[in-house]
Scaffold this motif. Structure first.
Motif, PDB file in Angstrom:
ATOM      1  N   MET A   1       0.855  -1.181   0.000  1.00  0.00           N
ATOM      2  CA  MET A   1       0.000   0.000   0.000  1.00  0.00           C
ATOM      3  C   MET A   1       0.896   1.237   0.000  1.00  0.00           C
ATOM      4  N   PRO A   2       0.658   2.151  -0.919  1.00  0.00           N
ATOM      5  CA  PRO A   2       1.482   3.371  -0.961  1.00  0.00           C
ATOM      6  C   PRO A   2       1.170   4.280   0.231  1.00  0.00           C
ATOM      7  N   LEU A   3       2.179   5.033   0.662  1.00  0.00           N
ATOM      8  CA  LEU A   3       1.980   5.978   1.758  1.00  0.00           C
ATOM      9  C   LEU A   3       1.313   7.235   1.216  1.00  0.00           C
ATOM     10  N   THR A   4       0.029   7.302   1.396  1.00  0.00           N
ATOM     11  CA  THR A   4      -0.716   8.489   1.011  1.00  0.00           C
ATOM     12  C   THR A   4      -0.766   9.427   2.204  1.00  0.00           C
ATOM     13  N   GLU A   5      -1.294  10.600   2.011  1.00  0.00           N
ATOM     14  CA  GLU A   5      -1.406  11.559   3.115  1.00  0.00           C
ATOM     15  C   GLU A   5      -2.232  10.981   4.261  1.00  0.00           C
ATOM     16  N   VAL A   6      -3.310  10.277   3.938  1.00  0.00           N
ATOM     17  CA  VAL A   6      -4.158   9.676   4.972  1.00  0.00           C
ATOM     18  C   VAL A   6      -3.387   8.607   5.725  1.00  0.00           C
ATOM     19  N   ASN A   7      -2.652   7.750   5.012  1.00  0.00           N
ATOM     20  CA  ASN A   7      -1.876   6.696   5.673  1.00  0.00           C
ATOM     21  C   ASN A   7      -0.814   7.289   6.582  1.00  0.00           C
ATOM     22  N   ILE A   8      -0.196   8.373   6.171  1.00  0.00           N
ATOM     23  CA  ILE A   8       0.827   9.020   6.989  1.00  0.00           C
ATOM     24  C   ILE A   8       0.197   9.584   8.258  1.00  0.00           C
ATOM     25  N   GLN A   9      -0.993  10.159   8.146  1.00  0.00           N
ATOM     26  CA  GLN A   9      -1.676  10.697   9.318  1.00  0.00           C
ATOM     27  C   GLN A   9      -2.035   9.585  10.297  1.00  0.00           C
ATOM     28  N   VAL A  10      -2.479   8.448   9.781  1.00  0.00           N
ATOM     29  CA  VAL A  10      -2.821   7.311  10.634  1.00  0.00           C
ATOM     30  C   VAL A  10      -1.558   6.769  11.298  1.00  0.00           C
ATOM     31  N   ALA A  11      -0.499   6.627  10.529  1.00  0.00           N
ATOM     32  CA  ALA A  11       0.762   6.123  11.072  1.00  0.00           C
ATOM     33  C   ALA A  11       1.288   7.035  12.175  1.00  0.00           C
ATOM     34  N   ALA A  12       1.083   8.330  12.048  1.00  0.00           N
ATOM     35  CA  ALA A  12       1.548   9.285  13.059  1.00  0.00           C
ATOM     36  C   ALA A  12       0.833   9.082  14.386  1.00  0.00           C
ATOM     37  N   LEU A  13      -0.357   8.513  14.367  1.00  0.00           N
ATOM     38  CA  LEU A  13      -1.107   8.274  15.599  1.00  0.00           C
ATOM     39  C   LEU A  13      -0.651   7.008  16.319  1.00  0.00           C
ATOM     40  N   LEU A  14       0.186   6.195  15.687  1.00  0.00           N
ATOM     41  CA  LEU A  14       0.563   4.916  16.276  1.00  0.00           C
ATOM     42  C   LEU A  14       1.797   4.989  17.166  1.00  0.00           C
ATOM     43  N   ALA A  15       2.712   5.891  16.900  1.00  0.00           N
ATOM     44  CA  ALA A  15       3.977   5.945  17.627  1.00  0.00           C
ATOM     45  C   ALA A  15       3.874   6.874  18.840  1.00  0.00           C
ATOM     46  N   CYS A  16       3.982   6.304  20.028  1.00  0.00           N
ATOM     47  CA  CYS A  16       3.861   7.079  21.264  1.00  0.00           C
ATOM     48  C   CYS A  16       4.910   8.187  21.381  1.00  0.00           C
ATOM     49  N   GLY A  17       6.088   7.952  20.850  1.00  0.00           N
ATOM     50  CA  GLY A  17       7.189   8.883  21.039  1.00  0.00           C
ATOM     51  C   GLY A  17       7.237  10.030  20.056  1.00  0.00           C
ATOM     52  N   ALA A  18       6.313  10.072  19.106  1.00  0.00           N
ATOM     53  CA  ALA A  18       6.326  11.129  18.093  1.00  0.00           C
ATOM     54  C   ALA A  18       5.098  12.016  18.250  1.00  0.00           C
ATOM     55  N   ASP A  19       5.321  13.307  18.281  1.00  0.00           N
ATOM     56  CA  ASP A  19       4.204  14.257  18.358  1.00  0.00           C
ATOM     57  C   ASP A  19       3.492  14.256  17.010  1.00  0.00           C
ATOM     58  N   PRO A  20       2.200  13.908  16.978  1.00  0.00           N
ATOM     59  CA  PRO A  20       1.478  13.833  15.708  1.00  0.00           C
ATOM     60  C   PRO A  20       1.070  15.187  15.144  1.00  0.00           C
ATOM     61  N   GLY A  21       1.274  16.264  15.892  1.00  0.00           N
ATOM     62  CA  GLY A  21       0.870  17.584  15.414  1.00  0.00           C
ATOM     63  C   GLY A  21      -0.607  17.831  15.662  1.00  0.00           C
ATOM     64  N   ALA A  22      -1.118  18.857  15.027  1.00  0.00           N
ATOM     65  CA  ALA A  22      -2.520  19.245  15.225  1.00  0.00           C
ATOM     66  C   ALA A  22      -3.455  18.106  14.853  1.00  0.00           C
ATOM     67  N   MET A  23      -4.514  17.959  15.644  1.00  0.00           N
ATOM     68  CA  MET A  23      -5.506  16.904  15.425  1.00  0.00           C
ATOM     69  C   MET A  23      -6.900  17.505  15.366  1.00  0.00           C
ATOM     70  N   SER A  24      -7.750  16.853  14.599  1.00  0.00           N
ATOM     71  CA  SER A  24      -9.170  17.191  14.644  1.00  0.00           C
ATOM     72  C   SER A  24      -9.744  16.527  15.895  1.00  0.00           C
ATOM     73  N   ILE A  25     -10.950  16.872  16.256  1.00  0.00           N
ATOM     74  CA  ILE A  25     -11.597  16.253  17.409  1.00  0.00           C
ATOM     75  C   ILE A  25     -11.762  14.754  17.162  1.00  0.00           C
ATOM     76  N   GLU A  26     -12.109  14.376  15.943  1.00  0.00           N
ATOM     77  CA  GLU A  26     -12.283  12.963  15.607  1.00  0.00           C
ATOM     78  C   GLU A  26     -10.964  12.204  15.729  1.00  0.00           C
ATOM     79  N   GLN A  27      -9.878  12.799  15.252  1.00  0.00           N
ATOM     80  CA  GLN A  27      -8.562  12.163  15.363  1.00  0.00           C
ATOM     81  C   GLN A  27      -8.151  12.040  16.831  1.00  0.00           C
TER      82      GLN A  27
END
Length: 68
Positions: A1-27
């Motif tokens: 599966m290619p890393l699309t913008e959505v996949n990158i955003q989801v992946a950013a939510l998985l790593a505890c040690g990395a700040d995912p940046g701004a989030m929506s309420i749903e995220q």
């Protein structure tokens, strides 16, 4: 599966040690569920998610969770 913008955003939510940046309420809600066993002291994702929900008025912290 290619890393699309959505996949990158989801992946950013998985790593505890990395700040995912701004989030929506749903995220933020999804991140809180994904990191249910984490503490805000150690998990940057949960910390960011909690901050997002508190600032949006979707979560009210107990006095014990507030800094002195």
């Amino acid at each position: 599966m290619p890393l699309t913008e959505v996949n990158i955003q989801v992946a950013a939510l998985l790593a505890c040690g990395a700040d995912p940046g701004a989030m929506s309420i749903e995220q933020a809600h999804a991140a809180m569920q994904l990191h249910i066993d984490c503490t805000v002291d150690r998990c940057q994702v949960r910390r960011r998610a909690r901050t997002t929900l508190v600032e949006a008025g979707k979560c009210v912290l107990d006095e014990r969770a507030l800094p002195c």
